[in-house]
Structures are given as structure tokens and as C-alpha cells.
Scaffold this motif. Structure first.
Motif, PDB file in Angstrom:
ATOM      1  N   LYS A  93       0.811  -1.206   0.000  1.00 45.40           N
ATOM      2  CA  LYS A  93       0.000   0.000   0.000  1.00 45.40           C
ATOM      3  C   LYS A  93       0.854   1.269   0.000  1.00 45.40           C
ATOM      4  CE  LYS A  93      -3.864  -2.163   2.503  1.00 45.40           C
ATOM      5  NZ  LYS A  93      -4.642  -2.162   3.780  1.00 45.40           N
ATOM      6  N   VAL A  94       2.104   1.131   0.459  1.00 48.95           N
ATOM      7  CA  VAL A  94       2.951   2.324   0.572  1.00 48.95           C
ATOM      8  C   VAL A  94       4.232   2.227  -0.252  1.00 48.95           C
ATOM      9  CG1 VAL A  94       2.092   2.981   2.853  1.00 48.95           C
ATOM     10  CG2 VAL A  94       3.994   1.379   2.689  1.00 48.95           C
ATOM     11  N   VAL A  95       4.596   1.039  -0.697  1.00 53.03           N
ATOM     12  CA  VAL A  95       5.833   0.859  -1.465  1.00 53.03           C
ATOM     13  C   VAL A  95       5.562  -0.059  -2.651  1.00 53.03           C
ATOM     14  CG1 VAL A  95       8.170  -0.089  -1.454  1.00 53.03           C
ATOM     15  CG2 VAL A  95       7.339   1.178   0.537  1.00 53.03           C
ATOM     16  N   THR A  96       6.017   0.341  -3.827  1.00 53.53           N
ATOM     17  CA  THR A  96       5.967  -0.529  -5.001  1.00 53.53           C
ATOM     18  C   THR A  96       7.390  -0.982  -5.308  1.00 53.53           C
ATOM     19  OG1 THR A  96       4.048   0.640  -5.899  1.00 53.53           O
ATOM     20  CG2 THR A  96       5.334  -0.712  -7.429  1.00 53.53           C
ATOM     21  N   LEU A  97       7.640  -2.254  -5.142  1.00 55.54           N
ATOM     22  CA  LEU A  97       8.982  -2.775  -5.372  1.00 55.54           C
ATOM     23  C   LEU A  97       9.167  -3.088  -6.853  1.00 55.54           C
ATOM     24  CD1 LEU A  97       9.356  -5.173  -2.292  1.00 55.54           C
ATOM     25  CD2 LEU A  97      10.222  -2.844  -2.566  1.00 55.54           C
ATOM     26  N   PRO A  98      10.256  -2.620  -7.458  1.00 58.69           N
ATOM     27  CA  PRO A  98      10.490  -2.857  -8.887  1.00 58.69           C
ATOM     28  C   PRO A  98      10.560  -4.350  -9.212  1.00 58.69           C
ATOM     29  CG  PRO A  98      12.003  -1.198  -8.030  1.00 58.69           C
ATOM     30  CD  PRO A  98      11.324  -1.816  -6.851  1.00 58.69           C
ATOM     31  N   ASP A  99       9.936  -4.715 -10.329  1.00 52.27           N
ATOM     32  CA  ASP A  99       9.966  -6.112 -10.775  1.00 52.27           C
ATOM     33  C   ASP A  99      11.185  -6.295 -11.676  1.00 52.27           C
ATOM     34  OD1 ASP A  99       9.420  -8.702 -11.375  1.00 52.27           O
ATOM     35  OD2 ASP A  99       7.777  -8.262 -12.771  1.00 52.27           O
ATOM     36  N   VAL A 100      12.341  -6.459 -11.038  1.00 51.66           N
ATOM     37  CA  VAL A 100      13.586  -6.630 -11.792  1.00 51.66           C
ATOM     38  C   VAL A 100      14.211  -7.970 -11.442  1.00 51.66           C
ATOM     39  CG1 VAL A 100      14.063  -4.162 -11.955  1.00 51.66           C
ATOM     40  CG2 VAL A 100      14.901  -5.439  -9.985  1.00 51.66           C
TER      41      VAL A 100
END
Length: 678
Positions: free
Chosen positions: A654-661
């Protein structure tokens, strides 16, 4: 014999190979070890004192032979005759490396003194200390009623204060008659009430009515640091908080390394006991000086620690704690004479109260946390995590409380990290990384300014930028994950994959450059792939311990998380959750309890009823043994991913979008991209 030798410095953990005959001071400087020297290595200033360690060091993979350093020379001999060196110390500028060696740099020899970040937490405590003053009027002797002065003093205490069963040692009996007569049969007695039905012990006597100040120490003896709070036993006020590094670090940074040292080196346990007791005596003297009191006015100490520290402090061989079933010599609370523990810096009759341990790997420090945070009185399900070299974890509510310990290792303390150091002025403690530019900004201990703010260079001119401490490396790894520099498996991407030249080739892997002062003769501070792995191992052990408790409780989520210890006060909940150190909860449900173990020790120091309370509570806490639980390894492996391979973190999302790498295939340089997924 090889042409060079392995030199390992503690507490920094820095190591390197050096030619035989290299002065220790030179080796330290070449590795960036914080070893002081003012006189330029002429053996005059004595600031470069070091303590060599000998014997088997399984953790470091070395055996240190007696001849690993050169013999004492004339300079050391002269200095020792005139000014004196502590037993076992050498001058780093004079001692030369002659073989593999482990060298401890004591706090007083460090330029950048350790910041023991375990300050006292504000707390309302009902005052009922075990050590108090009592004014009495004693009957004068009567030749027709033949009783001793001590017997009449005891009778006065019983008649006037309802205090029965009073004892005193020979030092009190020797001064008793003089004090009684000087005070014209009126005296002030300092008494310590032991546990339960134990007799009161007279600790001191003063003629007449004396408002003699009484002080006590609450001590948290950790694997890495020793922290103490000096308290006024009349008001509960904390007069000073201080701390130092645990000198046992030179025998091994984690608990099992110290147990192994005791196993493999006859007398090793005695050596470690002597070292830690000497450190506490030094701490008593320094904290007394800071508060402006006499050490002789300290009449009581309450001390908490994990089971291995418990045994080593008490002088008990810890070997049984290194193997199943991890049996303690005793888990009960203890009240002991300070002199019996070689604690001679306090009042000569001072008493030491040791909180009870919960189980073989869950010690008095966890009991102190339970006393401070009271999970057994919580309406909701709370997870309490006291993070250090060995993490203690409590989970429960008013219905049931579970506990375990988890071997996180010293990475959270800044050890085993390439640019790592203890928390000291100049160490990076906070960091953010721009997800677009991949540029870092950071803050160091000793300055409130960030590195991109005006005046930062001037503000850090004295301390310099020397390395990265535990809180800094934790934030750095989490920030690297959020910025797309590290993938979920923990791999650092190369410059072509991440879009920044700060991702540099480092052997077969990559590292991320935070700060480069090499042009000015300063350090290059980087986060390497090895650093990431060290943090992954530590955080996986922590999370796996928490998951085991949740399994045993039959739950898949907790209502709130309390972070205790130095970690809890200095790491943001967001970074902890990005790493996957703690289970997923709303970020505003994560709080810091500060040094909860130290607070628990302080409560026990100032309130006798609290001692009875925790002694009863520990028997109701159920211990989960991580070492024999088959699911620990499963949870550990899953937790090695950042944040986790199988457990979802919807609140974090809800507060952080982690990069899909993913940097597991392809890429150039380093070669890490060619490693197959395990």
C-alpha cells in the motif's frame, strides 16, 4: 611458515594479510581500522594499546599461536614500568605481526568512540527498591543484660521498622561499634532485601541520621555492547546512561563462537569471564564520573543478559549451552555479592540481582523485555523483537506468550560488512537512494545534515565519513531494493542493468558505490554482494524465528510489532518491512520500545514487586527451540528473498511498489548474471 600472516581486528571485523614483522599499528592503518596514535609510533602516547587473542578461533578459522606477535621490546618495557599497561595489553606501534593473530582494539584506543545507543526510556515506575535507608535508635548496652551491639541493632530494626531476619558480613561488624558510639546509639542502616524470604543484608552504616545518597545500576550485558543506567534509588531518576563494547568480541562475535572458544581452549571461559567483569568495573567507574558521584555510593546492580553471557558473567562454563538440550546451570533469579563476581568498583558490600532466564537460549534479557513490554497483558496479538547479535522474540497476548531466540549474527551491528563499522561519529546511519537517478544521499552520526545539504562538508570535517553502521547498511539494502538496484533474490545488477555507473564490477559480482573519498585519502564506502548476503542471512534468521512462533500460535498474521533494542530505535518500520525482517502489518502498527531489556532491568532495580512478577511470568512463557524445529530451515530459505519468496506483504504494498527486476540471467561484466537460480 608462510611469508605473510592473517590479521583480524575486532570489533571491526576487518582483516588482511601482512608480511612478518609488520607493526600492528601499520596493519591497522592500512585496513582503515580505528586505532589511535598521537606520537607517530614512538611508544610515547600509549593510545595505540591493543589486546591480542590466542588459541582456537573457529569463527575466524584461525589458530593463534603464542608467538604470533613479537616479544616485548625495550620501549614497551619502559612504558610498562613507568605508566603501566593493563594485563594482556601491547602497544600497537611496537608489537609486530609474526603469525596469524586476532587483535582487539579496546574502546579507549579508538579515535571514533563507539556510540552505545541504548539510552534510558522514559517510564513511570512505582518506587519500592530492594536497597533502602532505615534510621533507628538502638538501646545502649547494659552489663546486666548481656547482648551484643549487633543483636540490639537487629531488635531495633524489628521494633521500629518490622524488619526481621537481618544479617551482616564481617566488614559491617568491624565498624558497627564505632558507628553506634559516634552516633550516640542512633544510626542509619543501608539494607538490601533479598528475594522472597531471604534475610535483609546490611550493606552500610552511618552514625546518626544520614541522608546518604543511594544509587543502583541497571545493566544490559549484550553480546556486542554493554549498556548501563545509573539510577537514584530514592527517586528513580536516571542520572547517567553509558556503555561500551563487550570485550569478549575478540573471542568470537556471536555466541556459539564464544562457546566454541571455551570448548577448544582450556581456561577460555575463565578468560572471557575475566574480560567482561573488568569491562563492567570500568563502566562503573566511567558512569560514576559522568554523574559526579562516588562509585562507593552504588549499592546494587540489576543485570540482564542472554544465557551464554549469563554463564560467562557468573563464571560458569557455557559448554552445555552449545549442544542439545541446551541446559542452563540455573534459570532462577539470583542475588549475589558483587565481590564474589569481582565487581570491586562499587561499594564493597554491594549486591547484584540477576533476573531469571526463560530457557536455554532465551535469557534474562528476554525476561526483562517481557517485564517492560508485558505481552501477557496485551489484548491484541503482539510480536516483540529485540534485535542484536542474538535476537529474542516474544509473541502473544493475555491468553498465551511464546518465546524463541534466533541467531541473527553481527551484521545488524555493522560487523561482517565490507565498509561496516560500529556506531560512531562519522558512520553513515541513514540513507536514501533516488529511484530515477540512483544517486544516494546520507546522514552520518554526529551531524543532523544530509549529504546534499549546504554545510554538510563543514559539519563532518572533524569526524569524516568513515564507514557504515548497522542501521545504515539495513537502510542501504532496503533502498537498493526499492530503487531497482537489487532484485528480489538479493542480486546487485550491473551498470547496464541498473543504469548507473555506481553499480561497479566487484570480482564476479557487482557492488554499489555510496561514497568515494579516495582522492582525499579517505575510504570508498560500498555495498557489496557479500554485504547483501550477510544482511539476508541475518534478516532470514529473524523472520524465520517469528514465523515459527506464529506457527506454534496457529496464526498467519499479527496485530502489531514492537521493535526493541538499538535497532528498534534507529530503523524505520518501512525499511525493516521492505527487507522482510518482520511480518507484514500496517506501518503505523510498528513501534519502537527503545532498550526494552534495559528498561526491564531498571524496573526490577526500582521495584521489588516487579521481581516477583517476572519470576512468576517466566514460568508461564512457552519456549520454542529454533535449533530443533524442522520448519525453521524452510522459513529461513523463503525469507532469504527480499522481502519473502512465499509470504505476501499487502500492507507494505500500500505504501511501497517494489520494482519487478531480475538480474539472474544475461547482463555483462561481473558474471553474476550467469549464475543459475537455486
Amino acid at each position: 611458515m608462510s611469508e605473510d600472516a592473517l590479521v583480524i581486528f575486532t570489533p571491526s571485523g576487518k582483516r588482511g594479510r601482512f608480511a612478518h614483522g609488520t607493526p600492528v599499528l601499520q596493519a591497522a592503518r592500512s585496513l582503515g581500522v580505528d586505532l589511535d596514535s598521537v606520537c607517530g609510533g614512538r611508544g610515547i602516547c600509549s593510545k595505540c594499546q591493543i589486546t591480542p587473542g590466542y588459541g582456537e578461533f573457529p569463527k575466524h578459522g584461525v589458530t593463534v599461536e603464542p608467538g604470533a606477535l613479537s616479544e616485548w621490546n625495550a620501549v614497551e618495557d619502559r612504558y610498562n614500568r613507568i605508566r603501566g599497561l593493563k594485563e594482556g595489553r601491547r602497544l600497537g606501534c611496537q608489537a609486530k605481526v609474526m603469525g596469524d593473530i586476532v587483535i582487539d582494539v579496546p574502546p579507549e584506543s579508538q579515535v571514533h568512540k563507539q556510540v552505545i545507543r541504548k539510552s534510558a526510556t522514559e517510564r513511570d515506575i512505582a518506587m519500592d527498591p530492594a536497597t533502602r535507608s532505615f534510621y533507628v535508635e538502638v538501646e545502649e548496652p547494659d552489663m546486666h543484660i548481656p547482648t551484643g551491639d549487633f543483636e540490639r541493632l537487629k531488635r531495633a530494626l524489628q521494633d521500629q521498622w518490622k524488619i526481621k531476619d537481618v544479617t551482616a558480613d564481617l566488614t559491617i561488624l568491624r565498624k558497627l561499634q564505632t558507628v553506634l558510639r559516634k552516633g550516640e546509639w542512633k544510626v542509619t542502616a543501608i539494607l538490601n532485601q533479598g528475594n522472597h524470604d531471604e534475610a535483609h543484608r546490611i550493606l552500610d552504616l552511618f552514625p546518626g541520621y544520614a541522608e546518604e545518597p543511594l544509587y543502583g545500576l541497571a545493566v544490559d550485558l549484550g553480546s556486542t555492547t554493554i549498556a548501563a543506567h545509573l539510577c537514584d534509588l530514592s527517586t528513580g531518576k536516571v542520572l547517567a546512561s553509558s556503555g561500551l563494547m563487550n570485550p569478549q568480541i575478540r573471542f568470537g562475535e556471536d555466541l556459539m563462537s564464544r562457546v566454541s572458544y571455551a570448548m577448544m581452549n582450556p581456561g577460555g571461559d575463565v578468560e572471557m569471564t575475566r574480560a567482561v567483569r573488568e569491562a563492567i568495573n570500568n563502566l562503573v567507574l566511567s558512569i560514576s564520573e559522568e554523574a559526579g558521584i562516588s562509585p562507593g555510593q552504588i549499592y546494587e546492580m540489576v543485570i540482564v543478559f542472554n544465557p551464554v553471557m549469563h554463564h560467562l558473567f557468573l563464571g560458569i562454563d557455557p559448554v552445555e549451552l552449545g549442544q542439545a538440550p541446551f541446559a542452563l546451570a540455573t534459570s532462577d533469579s539470583l542475588t549475589l555479592d558483587a565481590r564474589a563476581l569481582d565487581l570491586t568498583a562499587m561499594n564493597h558490600n554491594a549486591r547484584v540481582y540477576v533476573l531469571p532466564c526463560i530457557a536455554g537460549h532465551v535469557g534474562a534479557d528476554a525476561a526483562a523485555v517481557a517485564l517492560s513490554e508485558e505481552p501477557n497483558k496485551s489484548k491484541d496479538m503482539v510480536l516483540i523483537v529485540d534485535v542484536g547479535t542474538n535476537a529474542e522474540i516474544l509473541l502473544g497476548n493475555e491468553s498465551r506468550v511464546l518465546a524463541c531466540s534466533s541467531p541473527t549474527g553481527p551484521a545488524f551491528e555493522g560487523a561482517q560488512i565490507s565498509s561496516g563499522q560500529r556506531a560512531a561519529p562519522g558512520a553513515i546511519e541513514r540513507i536514501t537512494i533516488d529511484p530515477i537517478t540512483k544517486e544516494p544521499r546520507f546522514r552520518v552520526i554526529g551531524s543532523e545534515l544530509w549529504s546534499d545539504e549546504p554545510g554538510f562538508t563543514e559539519a563532518t570535517a572533524t569526524t569524516g565519513i568513515t564507514g557504515i553502521c548497522g542501521s545504515g547498511i539495513i537502510e542501504a539494502v532496503a533502498e537498493m531494493r526499492m530503487a531497482g538496484l537489487v532484485d528480489a533474490s538479493g542480486l546487485i545488477g550491473g551498470p547496464d542493468q541498473t543504469g548507473t555507473p555506481r553499480a561497479e564490477p566487484h570480482g564476479r559480482t557487482f557492488s554499489y558505490l555510496i561514497h568515494d573519498a579516495s582522492a582525499e585519502g579517505g575510504p570508498r564506502i560500498t555495498v557489496t554482494q557479500g554485504d547483501i548476503r550477510a544482511i539476508q542471512l541475518a534478516k532470514s534468521a529473524l523472520y524465520a524465528g517469528a514465523k515459527l512462533l506464529m506457527d506454534a500460535m496457529g496464526i498467519d498474521h499479527v496485530d502489531r510489532v514492537t521493535l526493541a533494542g538499538a535497532f528498534g530505535a534507529h530503523i524505520s518500520p518501512k525499511h525493516a518491512m521492505v527487507l522482510g525482517m518482520i511480518p507484514d502489518v500496517p506501518l503505523d502498527h510498528v513501534s519502537s520500545a527503545g532498550n526494552a531489556a534495559g528498561t526491564g532491568a531498571r524496573i526490577a532495580l526500582l521495584n521489588r514487586a516487579a521481581r516477583d512478577q517476572i519470576e512468576a511470568t517466566v514460568h508461564e512463557i512457552h519456549k520454542v527451540e529454533t535449533a530443533i524445529e524442522p520448519r525453521f530451515q524452510e522459513h529461513f530459505v523463503n525469507a532469504s528473498a527480499i522481502p519473502n519468496a512465499v509470504n505476501h506483504f499487502p500492507e507494505l504494498a500500500k505504501v511501497v511498489t517494489l520494482p519487478d527486476v531480475s538480474f539472474n540471467t544475461g547482463g555483462s561484466g561481473g558474471g553474476e548474471g550467469r549464475r543459475r537460480r537455486r
